[in-house]
Design an enzyme around this catalytic site. Structure first.
Site, PDB file in Angstrom:
ATOM      1  N   SER A 147      59.057 -12.751 -74.093  1.00 62.01           N
ATOM      2  CA  SER A 147      57.960 -12.382 -74.976  1.00 62.01           C
ATOM      3  C   SER A 147      58.381 -11.200 -75.855  1.00 62.01           C
ATOM      4  CB  SER A 147      56.707 -12.076 -74.150  1.00 62.01           C
ATOM      5  OG  SER A 147      55.546 -12.101 -74.939  1.00 62.01           O
ATOM      6  N   ASP A 302      53.496 -23.479 -73.766  1.00 57.41           N
ATOM      7  CA  ASP A 302      53.466 -22.139 -74.353  1.00 57.41           C
ATOM      8  C   ASP A 302      52.865 -22.250 -75.753  1.00 57.41           C
ATOM      9  OD1 ASP A 302      53.914 -19.600 -75.400  1.00 57.41           O
ATOM     10  OD2 ASP A 302      55.869 -19.384 -74.457  1.00 57.41           O
ATOM     11  N   HIS A 331      52.976 -19.803 -71.366  1.00 57.85           N
ATOM     12  CA  HIS A 331      53.776 -18.635 -71.744  1.00 57.85           C
ATOM     13  C   HIS A 331      54.164 -17.781 -70.546  1.00 57.85           C
ATOM     14  CE1 HIS A 331      55.361 -15.441 -74.207  1.00 57.85           C
ATOM     15  NE2 HIS A 331      54.493 -14.582 -73.710  1.00 57.85           N
TER      16      HIS A 331
END
Length: 350
Positions: A147, A302, A331
């Site tokens: 991320s 995601d 995610h």
């Protein structure tokens, strides 16, 4: 490869000063500090771990309080700390010991709050490079993160292309999509429009209902519809509220105890402006300039960082390899279900 002197195995949690720092904006602070966790044999090759939006430097943690990547990093695990030492910095602009909006401005004696300079992912990477220099580390074996941490890994490979041998980029795309910016905007507006926010001059997080809403909106994007349905299945409580509502309320309330709302806003903006193609002729052009071996990982469902975009980037990087994890988590898959993807990383680290 194993370390010859296992008795030197160490764990450190410290803060290091990198002196004055100039941001991409041109703003300068006289003394910036970064908090870090350092784990493993000091003489071993170093792997830098980069954390996500509300993460911190405790990637490994302790037996009492395991870190957020404790399932990936440790003795005998895919990132094996009998072979490597790992370092994780709390990011510039963060709120777990590194200089950020909640830090005191030496000129006023008051917290910087919204007078803190705007932070970019490139600022975060440059600050970590200065910290590594202060620690006497002039070469990394690898950089890994998911991320916001993956965004840092992207930039590490372009800002310091010969500084590391390998890059592991998880659940992150070459730039943040309009879809991602849209959700960040909802969260930011919820915080800023809360009267208790008071232009960033709040005494504590506890009355910031807008911060709770921002976190709830974020949680919807981190997990998949499939997972929510399996976990909650429209279950209701005696008061007729739904379990999913209680879950989101809990997540919204919990964030106020462990994160600073101003830091949250600053890091959302850093993510919004993430674009490896900025000033480099676009992301496809930039992708040709990686010298480290690049490994990318995507996760099924995601919403923010989809398989096709990450795979397209991988296809443009000479010699890159990609792995897709089939998970219901979406995610947040990069933080869980290590048995589904972590061994792939372990097999690639060399």
């Amino acid at each position: 490869m194993s370390v010859k002197n296992p008795t030197s195995y160490q764990s450190q949690n410290k803060t290091i000063s990198i002196g004055s720092f100039t941001f991409e904006s041109g703003d300068q602070l006289p003394n910036v500090e970064l908090a870090y966790e350092r784990f493993g044999p000091p003489g071993a090759p170093t792997i830098l771990i980069c954390h996500a939006l509300t993460g911190n430097q405790y990637a490994v943690g302790s037996e009492e309080q395991p870190g957020w990547w404790a399932g990936l990093i440790g003795r005998g695990l895919p990132i094996d700390t009998s072979k490597f030492q790992v370092i994780t910095f709390n990011v510039l602009g963060g709120c777990h010991g590194s200089t950020g909006p909640a830090s005191l401005d030496p000129e006023t004696g008051e917290p910087y709050r919204l007078s803190f300079p705007p932070v970019t992912v490139r600022d975060i990477v440059h600050s970590q490079r200065k910290a590594l220099r202060e620690l006497g580390i002039n070469r990394l074996h690898a950089v890994a993160g998911g991320s916001l941490g993956g965004m840092q890994a992207y930039e590490w490979g372009l800002l310091y292309p010969t500084f590391m041998k390998q890059l592991f980029i998880l659940a992150a795309t070459p730039y943040l999509s309009d879809y991602g910016i849209a959700f960040n905007h909802i969260g930011a507006r919820a915080i800023k429009d809360d009267p208790s926010f008071n232009h960033g001059n709040y005494p504590s997080n506890q009355h910031l209902k807008g911060f709770e809403i921002a976190r709830m909106a974020g949680m919807i994007t981190y997990r998949s519809q499939t997972l929510f349905q399996k976990r909650f299945d429209r279950n209701q409580k005696e008061d007729a509220s739904y379990d999913i509502q209680s879950y989101l309320d809990y997540q919204g309330d919990k964030i106020k105890d462990r994160f600073d709302a101003n830091s949250y806003l600053y890091l959302l903006e850093a993510m919004n402006h993430h674009d490896i193609g900025r000033g480099r002729g676009g992301w496809k052009q930039a992708s040709q300039h990686y010298e480290a071996q690049v490994y990318t990982l995507s996760f099924e469902h995601d919403l923010l960082y989809p398989f096709d975009f990450i795979k397209s980037f991988s296809d443009h990087v000479p010699g890159s390899e990609h792995f897709h994890s089939d998970t219901d988590y979406g995610h947040d898959g990069f933080l869980v279900e290590f048995n589904g993807w972590a061994s792939w990383i372990g097999n690639k680290i060399n």
